[in-house]
Scaffold this active site. Structure first.
Site, mmCIF file in Angstrom:
data_model
loop_
_atom_site.group_PDB
_atom_site.id
_atom_site.type_symbol
_atom_site.label_atom_id
_atom_site.label_comp_id
_atom_site.label_asym_id
_atom_site.label_seq_id
_atom_site.Cartn_x
_atom_site.Cartn_y
_atom_site.Cartn_z
ATOM 1 C CD GLU A 131 -3.826 -5.717 3.841
ATOM 2 O OE1 GLU A 131 -4.623 -4.987 4.087
ATOM 3 O OE2 GLU A 131 -2.709 -5.576 3.844
ATOM 4 C CD GLU B 280 -3.254 -0.910 1.905
ATOM 5 O OE1 GLU B 280 -3.287 -0.165 2.666
ATOM 6 O OE2 GLU B 280 -4.045 -1.858 1.817
HETATM 7 C C1 BG6 Z 1 -4.496 -2.111 5.080
HETATM 8 C C2 BG6 Z 1 -3.203 -2.508 5.734
HETATM 9 O O1 BG6 Z 1 -4.530 -0.568 4.807
HETATM 10 O O2 BG6 Z 1 -5.938 -2.068 5.837
HETATM 11 C C3 BG6 Z 1 -3.168 -3.206 6.795
HETATM 12 O O3 BG6 Z 1 -2.338 -3.029 4.541
HETATM 13 C C4 BG6 Z 1 -4.308 -2.904 7.803
HETATM 14 O O4 BG6 Z 1 -2.083 -3.055 7.455
HETATM 15 C C5 BG6 Z 1 -5.865 -3.097 6.995
HETATM 16 O O5 BG6 Z 1 -4.411 -3.376 8.887
HETATM 17 C C6 BG6 Z 1 -7.037 -2.718 7.652
HETATM 18 O O6 BG6 Z 1 -6.804 -1.515 8.006
HETATM 19 P P1 BG6 Z 1 -7.089 -0.957 9.658
HETATM 20 O O7 BG6 Z 1 -6.769 0.422 9.555
HETATM 21 O O8 BG6 Z 1 -8.324 -1.240 10.100
HETATM 22 O O9 BG6 Z 1 -6.010 -1.946 10.465
#
Ligand code: BG6
Length: 469
Positions: A369, A165
């Site tokens: 993700e 990201e």
């Molecule tokens: C992504 C990241 O932006 O989203 C992760 O690569 C992150 O590191 C995930 O944990 C979920 O976002 P958040 O802010 O809820 O942890």
């Protein structure tokens, strides 16, 4: 289009899950690990820091056994740069190498394919002291680090992701904790940093091809399709602007080796043009990824900027786009439900995003993700009824199958997160995993691992190769 028959998931489809080192490992200063920028930022009062996280460093065998029990075909994790090079460069830490050797071997023992992210937000603090990504020497440090990873783990790791990201570090670094507080002219400097990161990525991709001809390497941005709030042409243009700034800038460079035209004009207009040195563009165009990894949580919706000051307000986060006066304005989307943390839930948006990326770049794709952050509760008898998460994942997997039927080459799905970990800015109470880690913000309790309802559902889904949703 309505199909009569859906295409099945390939028999080699990589079902799995993801984590990142600083959010999961803990052991923040053990066995020679140096501090990263995540460790040196002042902690937020209301939530935990990352010192212990889920203590995966000491639980990795138990954790991997749980992934194997779910039937994982792949596991995406990141290497903590400061476990390998505590100061970012210079002296290598053999214990860091040893930890990841054990982790990889443990995965392979169960036939789980390791997918390795080289850098997931945790820049070595020692490098930041020297200017971090503003300093071109960080490009060399990253290349050396990448070379070390290829040398030590390349005999067993086939899938490599360069930078997690990068687009979110540039757009939402303050929410993520990656923004260097010492930048004097943040936007301008961030786009200079961005240029250096793109170069670092390109050099790592070139090196990967040279050193490991059998391996595959990819960028790993967060991509959300951007909808115009209406069919008003001005809203459509605003959506194009944001699409270019949020998404295509990063992938156009990784795949085509050139700056996106709209973004370049935006840089010129705003005074954000990065300095490009002789030879940079030839490195950028020589580097070619083998596939695209991307993270998807939600779509984005924007409208034309009204150019008035009422539009300003807040920085947003990965999935909440506030806007930029004169360029685009963030908008709600009445068709979407929201998570407890305000992120839109848009499974069909995943299909749109898959189609758009594939159409534009024609490379195999993997989702690294996707998931639902929620306040899970542990009930008596070690039960976690996270049926809302099952619902979210099921709907997104359905859309993956539709995209495959559309003709998209999707070869894996690794939702966030394999096991509970600490979120980037909303603590450990914002949970994503299939496995509950018994701790809260400030009480570590026993850090016991507890299978949630989604664990059993995902296991069954994987064993049916996506047909038992
Ligand atoms: C992504 C990241 O932006 O989203 C992760 O690569 C992150 O590191 C995930 O944990 C979920 O976002 P958040 O802010 O809820 O942890």
């Amino acid at each position: 289009m309505k199909y009569h028959k859906l295409k099945a998931f390939d028999s080699n489809f990589l079902w799995g899950g993801s984590t990142s080192s600083y959010q999961f490992e803990g052991a923040w200063n053990e066995d020679g690990k140096g501090p990263s920028v995540i460790d040196t930022r002042p902690p937020r009062e209301e939530i935990t820091d990352y010192k212990v996280a889920s203590d995966h460093y000491h639980h990795y065998k138990e954790d991997i056994a749980l992934l194997a029990e779910m039937g994982f075909k792949a596991y995406r994790f990141s290497v903590a740069w400061t476990r390998i090079y505590p100061q970012g460069t210079g002296e290598l830490n053999p214990k860091g190498i040893q930890f990841y050797n054990h982790l990889i071997d443990e995965l392979l023992k169960y036939g789980i394919e390791p997918i390795v992210t080289m850098y997931h937000f945790d820049l070595p603090a020692a490098l930041e002291k020297e200017g971090g990504w503003s300093n071109r020497s960080t490009i060399n440090a990253f290349e050396t680090y990448a070379k070390t990873l290829f040398e030590h783990f390349g005999d067993r790791v086939k899938y490599w992701l360069t930078i997690n990201e990068q687009n979110m570090m540039i757009l939402h670094g303050s929410a993520l904790g990656t923004l260097d507080p010492n930048l004097k002219n943040p936007k301008k400097e961030l786009y200079q940093q961005n240029h250096h990161m793109l170069l670092a990525q390109a050099r790592a991709m070139i090196l990967c091809k040279e050193m490991l001809p059998e391996a595959k390497v990819a960028p790993a941005p967060n991509i959300s399709c951007v909808y115009p709030a209406s069919s008003r042409p001005e809203d459509v243009l605003a959506a194009d602007n944001f699409n270019a700034i949020r998404n295509w800038l990063y992938l156009d460079m990784a795949v085509f080796g050139r700056y996106n035209t709209l973004v370049w004009r935006y840089f010129e207009e705003k005074g954000y043009t990065p300095e490009i040195q002789e030879g940079d563009m030839s490195i950028l165009s020589a580097a070619k990824p083998d596939f695209i990894a991307f993270n998807y949580y939600s779509s984005a919706t924007v409208k034309a900027s009204t150019q008035n000051s009422a539009e300003k307000g807040g920085m947003g986060d990965q999935q909440i786009s506030v806007g930029e006066v004169g360029v685009f304005a963030g908008s709600g989307n009445e068709y979407l439900e929201r998570t407890e943390f305000g992120w839109g839930i848009d499974p069909a948006g995943l299909r749109v995003t898959l189609r758009k990326i594939y159409d534009r770049y024609q490379l195999p794709l993997i989702i690294t993700e996707n998931g639902l952050g929620a306040f899970d509760s542990l009930e008596e008898g070690d039960v976690v009824r996270d049926d809302y998460r099952i619902d979210y994942l099921r709907k997104h997997i359905e859309q993956c199958q539709l995209a495959i039927t559309d003709g998209v080459e999707l070869f894996g799905y690794c939702p966030w997160s394999a096991i509970d970990l600490v979120s980037t800015h909303q603590g450990v109470s914002k949970r994503y995993g299939f496995v509950y880690v018994d701790r809260d913000e400030f009480n570590l309790r026993q850090l016991r691992r507890i299978r949630k309802n989604s664990f059993h559902w995902y296991k069954n889904m994987i064993s049916s190769n996506g047909s038992a949703l």
